[in-house]
Design an enzyme around this catalytic site. Structure first.
Site, PDB file in Angstrom:
ATOM      1  N   GLY A 130       0.822  -1.216   0.000  1.00  8.55           N
ATOM      2  CA  GLY A 130       0.000   0.000   0.000  1.00  8.55           C
ATOM      3  C   GLY A 130       0.845   1.249   0.000  1.00  8.55           C
ATOM      4  O   GLY A 130       1.010   1.899   1.037  1.00  8.55           O
ATOM      5  N   GLU A 247      12.503  -4.337  -4.458  1.00  2.00           N
ATOM      6  CA  GLU A 247      11.563  -4.474  -5.575  1.00  2.00           C
ATOM      7  C   GLU A 247      12.281  -4.279  -6.905  1.00  2.00           C
ATOM      8  O   GLU A 247      12.098  -5.028  -7.842  1.00  2.00           O
ATOM      9  CB  GLU A 247      10.448  -3.431  -5.441  1.00  2.00           C
ATOM     10  CG  GLU A 247       9.472  -3.453  -6.598  1.00  2.00           C
ATOM     11  CD  GLU A 247       8.355  -2.414  -6.468  1.00  2.00           C
ATOM     12  OE1 GLU A 247       7.293  -2.646  -7.036  1.00  2.00           O
ATOM     13  OE2 GLU A 247       8.566  -1.373  -5.825  1.00  2.00           O
TER      14      GLU A 247
END
Ligand code: FAD
Length: 406
Positions: A130, A247
């Site tokens: 989120g 990531e």
């Protein structure tokens, strides 16, 4: 130039190959051969096999359920799994294992590590990310989701968007504004939020391909305990950035294997349609070949740094920019090769909107058309191409910074 690994690495490779031969069906040709329920069942079953063998989080310490393996062993595993075309987990594992788990290992308290890490691996907790909001994507520091302390808990109000696999998740790691008075990057905290509560609502967003792999997430007086902050109150920006390193830097070992497999499939499609003799198509295919080779060498460069103990830095932007921009071009070529068949896609569709279709997927028009549509998103998620270029310009090349709005 033909770089090779040492004898120790090759011995470990034999071990991983023996594991795959033992655990996979004898006629295994890649996850792309499976569809529907059969595919989902295999992914879950395989995840359990990886968990039980210590291969689900090979780099994590053994005390938290990981494999405790060396960086070199992790690289060999990633390569062999990619070659075999097996999944490395479910859709939520990239968020739970690669992003949150690795971040907790750096920033988490002992209590957070020993509580969450085993639950991530067992599959009891499935995570999503989120970060983005309707008015905070590239400019993530503008995020507005409010978290206010009320006794022993945070109360959250606001909205996140583009939350991949949010509909499959039980938990969301959330960036929230915990000090509205502080300068924008300084008043943010990184919170761990259970999604199974009435204050959280997940609404799917339909993608260009018709699938819904991402979502809006609404927080209306949602709560999480006060101590579910990672890295300290108002220190979320530093935690968030180190998570993005995990990531963006991942997959150096596997990208070129996946993209090579995809390009080989395209060469086969061109040959089936007699277009491998068309001079213009040949020229475009040759360009793609060169790009995948560049990807391979870039991967080796990153791996060399990884094996020397360096975490991916700003030059991870070069890898991200290269694969995502390449993927738009190669999938456009696929659609040109399909010609009018691309207007009536048929056959097996890809099982994921991220990167290439599954290894072993049949050369169906639906595979290529959906992958073509999904490739548009590759230049946006994990940082858009323009942002990657800014990072390369400013942080790798040392060029003057672009003017920021005052
Ligand atoms: C498939 C997909 C999955 C995603 N999954 C997640 C997820 O799980 N969790 C999550 O939090 N987010 C997720 N995202 C969101 C993603 O991180 C954002 O879309 C991305 O950061 C871009 O932000 P934005 O969409 O708000 O675009 P904006 O930031 O509004 O950008 C719009 C355009 O302006 C350009 N631009 C913006 N700033 C600059 C600048 N300074 N210089 C030059 N150009 C600029 C951008 O490159 C882009 O072209 C996902 C996105 C996609 C497409």
């Amino acid at each position: 130039m033909n770089p090779t690994y040492g004898a120790e690495a090759e011995a470990y490779r034999d071990k991983v190959q023996a594991f795959l031969a033992e655990k996979l069906p004898s006629d295994w040709a890649g996850i792309g051969r499976l569809e529907g329920d059969e595919l989902q069942e295999f992914v879950e079953r395989w995840r359990t096999v990886l968990f039980e063998s210590g291969y689900l989080a090979p780099g994590w310490p053994v005390e938290y359920g990981g494999g405790g393996l060396s960086p070199l062993e992790q690289v060999i595993i990633a390569e062999e799994f990619a070659r075999a075309g097996v999944p490395t987990g479910t859709a939520n594992d990239v968020f739970g294992i690669e992003m949150l788990g690795n971040t907790l290992l750096v920033w988490g308290t002992e209590e957070q590590k020993s509580y969450y890490l085993p639950r991530i691996l067992s599959g009891e907790d499935r995570w999503c990310q989120g970060y983005s909001e309707p008015n905070a994507g590239s400019d993530l520091g503008s995020l507005a989701l409010q978290a206010t302390l009320d006794g022993d808990q945070w109360v959250l109000n606001g909205q996140k968007i583009w939350t991949s696999a949010g509909h499959l998740a039980t938990h969301i790691f959330t960036l929230a504004r915990t000090d509205p008075e502080a300068p924008k990057h300084k008043g943010i905290s990184f919170l761990l939020v259970d999604m199974h509560q009435s204050g959280i609502e997940v609404r799917p967003i339909r993608m260009i391909s018709g699938e819904s792999e991402f979502n809006e997430v609404f927080y209306t007086d949602a709560t999480c305990p006060k101590d579910h902050v990672v890295g300290g109150i108002n220190n979320g920006w530093a935690v968030a950035m180190s998570l993005l390193g995990f990531e963006r830097g991942e997959a150096a070992a596997t990208l070129s294997i996946r993209y090579r497999g995809e390009l080989d499939r395209l060469l086969q499609l061109a040959a089936e349609r007699g277009l491998d003799r068309d001079p213009l198509i040949r020229q475009r295919l040759a360009w793609c070949h060169a790009k995948v080779e560049i990807m391979r060498y870039l991967g080796m460069r990153t791996l060399t740094q990884f094996l020397a103990g360096h975490h991916p830095g700003p030059d991870g932007a070069i890898t991200k920019l290269n694969w995502s921009e390449y993927h738009r071009v190669v999938t456009e070529l696929a659609v040109d090769i399909l010609g009018p068949d691309a207007l009536t896609p048929s056959g097996r569709h890809p099982s994921t909107a991220f990167q290439t279709d599954d290894p072993g997927a049949p050369n169906s028009s639906a595979s290529w058309v959906d992958t073509f549509l999904h490739a548009r998103a590759g230049t946006i998620y994990a940082g858009s191409s323009q942002i990657q270029r800014n990072i390369i310009g400013e942080m790798v090349l040392g060029l003057p910074k672009e003017p920021r709005p005052g």
